[in-house]
Design a protein around this motif. Sequence first.
Motif, short mmCIF file in Angstrom:
data_model
loop_
_atom_site.label_atom_id
_atom_site.label_comp_id
_atom_site.label_asym_id
_atom_site.label_seq_id
_atom_site.Cartn_x
_atom_site.Cartn_y
_atom_site.Cartn_z
N ARG A 85 0.81 -1.22 0.00
CA ARG A 85 0.00 0.00 0.00
C ARG A 85 0.84 1.27 0.00
NH1 ARG A 85 -4.14 -2.23 4.65
NH2 ARG A 85 -5.03 -3.89 3.36
N ASP A 86 2.02 1.19 0.64
CA ASP A 86 2.85 2.40 0.71
C ASP A 86 3.89 2.47 -0.41
OD1 ASP A 86 1.67 3.70 2.92
OD2 ASP A 86 2.60 2.23 4.26
N ASP A 87 3.82 1.54 -1.36
CA ASP A 87 4.73 1.55 -2.51
C ASP A 87 4.07 2.38 -3.62
OD1 ASP A 87 6.21 1.01 -4.77
OD2 ASP A 87 6.42 -1.14 -4.35
N GLY B 131 -14.05 10.29 -7.44
CA GLY B 131 -14.41 9.75 -6.14
C GLY B 131 -13.24 9.03 -5.50
N PRO B 132 -13.38 8.63 -4.24
CA PRO B 132 -12.30 7.91 -3.58
C PRO B 132 -12.06 6.53 -4.21
CG PRO B 132 -14.23 8.05 -2.14
CD PRO B 132 -14.52 8.87 -3.36
N TRP B 133 -10.84 6.07 -4.05
CA TRP B 133 -10.48 4.71 -4.48
C TRP B 133 -9.52 4.14 -3.45
CZ3 TRP B 133 -5.31 4.00 -4.98
CH2 TRP B 133 -4.53 5.14 -5.22
N ALA B 134 -9.36 2.82 -3.48
CA ALA B 134 -8.40 2.18 -2.57
C ALA B 134 -7.95 0.85 -3.18
CB ALA B 134 -9.01 1.94 -1.20
N PRO C 162 -9.83 19.40 5.95
CA PRO C 162 -9.95 18.27 5.02
C PRO C 162 -8.83 17.24 5.23
CG PRO C 162 -10.07 20.38 3.86
CD PRO C 162 -9.63 20.68 5.27
N CYS C 163 -9.15 15.98 4.95
CA CYS C 163 -8.16 14.91 5.00
C CYS C 163 -7.79 14.50 3.58
CB CYS C 163 -8.72 13.70 5.73
SG CYS C 163 -8.94 13.97 7.50
N GLU C 164 -6.58 13.95 3.45
CA GLU C 164 -6.13 13.43 2.17
C GLU C 164 -5.78 11.96 2.33
OE1 GLU C 164 -2.85 15.84 1.00
OE2 GLU C 164 -4.15 17.36 0.04
N PRO C 165 -6.06 11.16 1.28
CA PRO C 165 -5.76 9.72 1.40
C PRO C 165 -4.26 9.43 1.36
CG PRO C 165 -6.62 10.24 -0.78
CD PRO C 165 -6.72 11.50 0.02
N ARG C 166 -3.86 8.43 2.12
CA ARG C 166 -2.49 7.88 2.10
C ARG C 166 -2.62 6.36 2.03
NH1 ARG C 166 -1.71 12.53 1.54
NH2 ARG C 166 -0.48 13.99 2.80
N SER C 167 -1.48 5.70 1.86
CA SER C 167 -1.43 4.23 1.87
C SER C 167 -2.49 3.62 0.96
CB SER C 167 -1.59 3.70 3.30
OG SER C 167 -0.49 4.09 4.09
N GLY D 108 -5.21 4.58 -0.07
CA GLY D 108 -6.61 4.75 0.31
C GLY D 108 -6.99 4.18 1.65
N HIS D 109 -6.00 3.65 2.41
CA HIS D 109 -6.31 2.99 3.68
C HIS D 109 -6.06 3.87 4.90
CE1 HIS D 109 -7.08 -1.13 2.16
NE2 HIS D 109 -6.44 -0.62 1.13
N VAL D 110 -5.55 5.08 4.68
CA VAL D 110 -5.33 6.03 5.77
C VAL D 110 -5.84 7.38 5.27
CG1 VAL D 110 -3.62 7.19 7.23
CG2 VAL D 110 -3.27 4.79 6.56
N MET D 111 -6.49 8.15 6.14
CA MET D 111 -6.82 9.53 5.81
C MET D 111 -6.01 10.42 6.74
SD MET D 111 -8.87 9.67 3.24
CE MET D 111 -9.96 11.09 3.17
N GLN D 112 -5.21 11.30 6.12
CA GLN D 112 -4.34 12.18 6.91
C GLN D 112 -4.84 13.61 6.83
OE1 GLN D 112 -0.27 11.34 6.82
NE2 GLN D 112 0.37 13.29 7.69
#
Length: 308
Positions: free
Chosen positions: A24-26, A77-80, A152-157, A159-163
């Motif tokens: 996810r973090d790659d 829209g969001p994705w993960a 507002p939050c932004e996706p990381r990892s 789509g599995h983390v919102m920062q």
Amino acid sequence: MLSIPASRPNAYTGSPLDRASGRRDDAAFIARALADPDSLFVPVWRARNLMKGVAEGRPEALLISGGAAERLRMAGGPWAFLGFWGGRAVFAVDCSTADDPLPLLPESVGTFADLRQVAGLLPPGEASVLAHARGLMHWRVKHRFCGVCGNPCEPRSAGHVMQCTGCDAQHFPRTDPAVIMLVVRGDRCLLGHSHRFPNTRMYSTLAGFVEPGESLEEAVRREVLEETGVRVGAVQYHSSQPWPFPSSIMLGFHAEALSEEIAIDPDELRDARWFSRAELRESEALGFSLPRVDSIARRLIEDWLALA
Ligand SMILES: [Zn+2]
């Protein structure tokens, strides 16, 4: 109390996906996979999943391959990243901002349907993947802003983390535990009829959410006491079921009653009764019905029935 093993897997379990959380973090890998025409996308629209064959009673999950999914992804829209299925990367993508999502899809590929209505008819692995996508996209859609500072939050990892863009707080997907329990005493078990049941003749196991600072066993005892006035002693784990409707997991138990007198909470239940095994086996003839065969409630009942 006798431990009652689960006789078979519950609905929404048995995912064929390798979640590959280490990827996810790659960011380079995720960018390549997003652009790869062989990657697969699981569309979610307003908590509904894309399927075909629904009207015919033979639903199948529909996944859109990379190139054909471009319009879906461009909808913003969001994705993960969900993982790998047979070596192909699989993503969930939410297209809820579109009032009509069908123009975003390749021609005539199916309909968006409520997973709960058809889960018992879907191949089990497909139901699990659709539940996974639905649950994760629900969290993403509902957590666009920071609960600490409101920015507002932004996706990381992937789509599995919102920062949070304001205070850097990290927010993770939520799964809320709910207990569901078959209360038994000798040859009888306790079932209730809730105001929420669409089927007016159905009796099912009791259930409720776990509260902060409470063990699962304590939640079982409290819920049964609150809803029916019955005191519970031993509590034995049976199995669990993902329940992303919208964000729960059902933790199933058999529980031993210490008392029999019933005093229902009328806000929660319309009725609660003790049923013998013989009555449960004749439910239709006696004018009541049991929960759906693909529910964990039914598993708890049937696995207890099978003991004698
Ligand atoms: Zn914040």
